[in-house]
Design a protein around this motif. Structure first.
Motif, short mmCIF file in Angstrom:
data_model
loop_
_atom_site.label_atom_id
_atom_site.label_comp_id
_atom_site.label_asym_id
_atom_site.label_seq_id
_atom_site.Cartn_x
_atom_site.Cartn_y
_atom_site.Cartn_z
N ASN A 188 0.87 -1.17 0.00
CA ASN A 188 0.00 0.00 0.00
C ASN A 188 0.92 1.23 0.00
O ASN A 188 1.33 1.71 1.05
CB ASN A 188 -0.91 -0.02 1.23
CG ASN A 188 -1.86 1.16 1.27
OD1 ASN A 188 -1.81 2.04 0.43
ND2 ASN A 188 -2.71 1.16 2.28
N PHE A 189 1.25 1.72 -1.20
CA PHE A 189 2.25 2.79 -1.32
C PHE A 189 1.89 4.07 -0.57
O PHE A 189 2.77 4.67 0.05
CB PHE A 189 2.55 3.08 -2.79
CG PHE A 189 3.35 1.98 -3.43
CD1 PHE A 189 4.70 1.85 -3.18
CD2 PHE A 189 2.74 1.07 -4.29
CE1 PHE A 189 5.44 0.83 -3.76
CE2 PHE A 189 3.47 0.05 -4.87
CZ PHE A 189 4.82 -0.07 -4.61
N PRO A 190 0.63 4.54 -0.60
CA PRO A 190 0.33 5.78 0.14
C PRO A 190 0.57 5.69 1.65
O PRO A 190 0.76 6.70 2.30
CB PRO A 190 -1.16 6.02 -0.15
CG PRO A 190 -1.44 5.28 -1.41
CD PRO A 190 -0.52 4.08 -1.37
N GLU A 191 0.59 4.48 2.19
CA GLU A 191 0.79 4.29 3.63
C GLU A 191 2.20 3.79 3.95
O GLU A 191 2.45 3.31 5.06
CB GLU A 191 -0.24 3.31 4.19
CG GLU A 191 -1.67 3.79 4.07
CD GLU A 191 -1.93 5.07 4.86
OE1 GLU A 191 -1.35 5.24 5.96
OE2 GLU A 191 -2.71 5.91 4.35
N SER A 192 3.12 3.87 2.98
CA SER A 192 4.47 3.35 3.17
C SER A 192 5.49 4.47 2.95
O SER A 192 5.26 5.37 2.15
CB SER A 192 4.73 2.21 2.18
OG SER A 192 3.81 1.16 2.39
N THR A 193 6.60 4.41 3.70
CA THR A 193 7.64 5.44 3.57
C THR A 193 9.02 4.81 3.47
O THR A 193 9.25 3.69 3.96
CB THR A 193 7.64 6.39 4.79
OG1 THR A 193 7.91 5.63 5.98
CG2 THR A 193 6.32 7.13 4.93
N CYS A 206 6.49 0.01 5.90
CA CYS A 206 5.60 -0.43 4.82
C CYS A 206 4.31 -1.02 5.36
O CYS A 206 4.32 -1.73 6.36
CB CYS A 206 6.29 -1.50 3.97
SG CYS A 206 7.88 -1.00 3.32
N GLU A 207 3.24 -0.72 4.66
CA GLU A 207 1.96 -1.38 4.93
C GLU A 207 1.64 -2.19 3.68
O GLU A 207 1.79 -1.70 2.56
CB GLU A 207 0.86 -0.36 5.19
CG GLU A 207 -0.48 -1.02 5.48
CD GLU A 207 -1.57 0.00 5.73
OE1 GLU A 207 -2.58 -0.04 5.00
OE2 GLU A 207 -1.42 0.82 6.65
N SER A 208 1.22 -3.42 3.88
CA SER A 208 0.83 -4.24 2.75
C SER A 208 -0.41 -5.05 3.10
O SER A 208 -0.73 -5.23 4.28
CB SER A 208 1.98 -5.18 2.34
OG SER A 208 2.34 -6.02 3.41
#
Length: 129
Positions: A59-64, A77-79
């Motif tokens: 989940n790119f918008p929630e990952s840095t 990262c959130e996946s």
């Protein structure tokens, strides 16, 4: 060598893999340099560590990704894991070694468990030396 502080709730299943019941998985390893060109190397590592797999989708918008001046890299990262139908929070730390390459830590925790025990898991990640 690399080390991380874990309590007695963790079970070591292989030389570099620990589990906390079914809720968390911690691994430590070494990541070699992909290229002498630092920008290419950084892009290669980011691409590899931010890639979705067959059953897990980032989940790119929630990952840095944070690449520090000393070369260390921090991934939060959130996946979504289709197999378990749950979100997973993964903290990945790469500590640049003077001799080349990186010491690598990955801590993956189901999102519900992570949110309930965030300070516990964050303390583990911060203990990585």
């Amino acid at each position: 060598g690399k080390s991380v502080k874990l309590d007695s709730n963790w079970t070591q299943s292989l030389e570099n893999i620990w589990t906390l019941g079914d809720e968390a998985l911690l691994t430590m390893s070494f990541v070699p340099v992909a290229s002498e060109n630092e920008n290419f190397n950084n892009m290669y590592i980011v691409r590899k560590l931010m890639s979705s797999s067959q059953t897990s989708y980032i989940n790119f918008p929630e990952s840095t990704v944070n690449i520090k001046k000393n070369g260390d890299m921090i991934f939060n990262c959130e996946s979504y894991d289709a197999a378990s139908n749950k979100n997973i929070i993964t903290n990945k730390i790469l500590k640049k070694k003077k001799s080349g390459g990186y010491d690598f830590l990955s801590l993956a925790v189901y999102q519900g468990d992570y949110e309930i025990n965030k300070s516990y898991f964050d303390k583990i990640v911060k203990s990585f030396k």
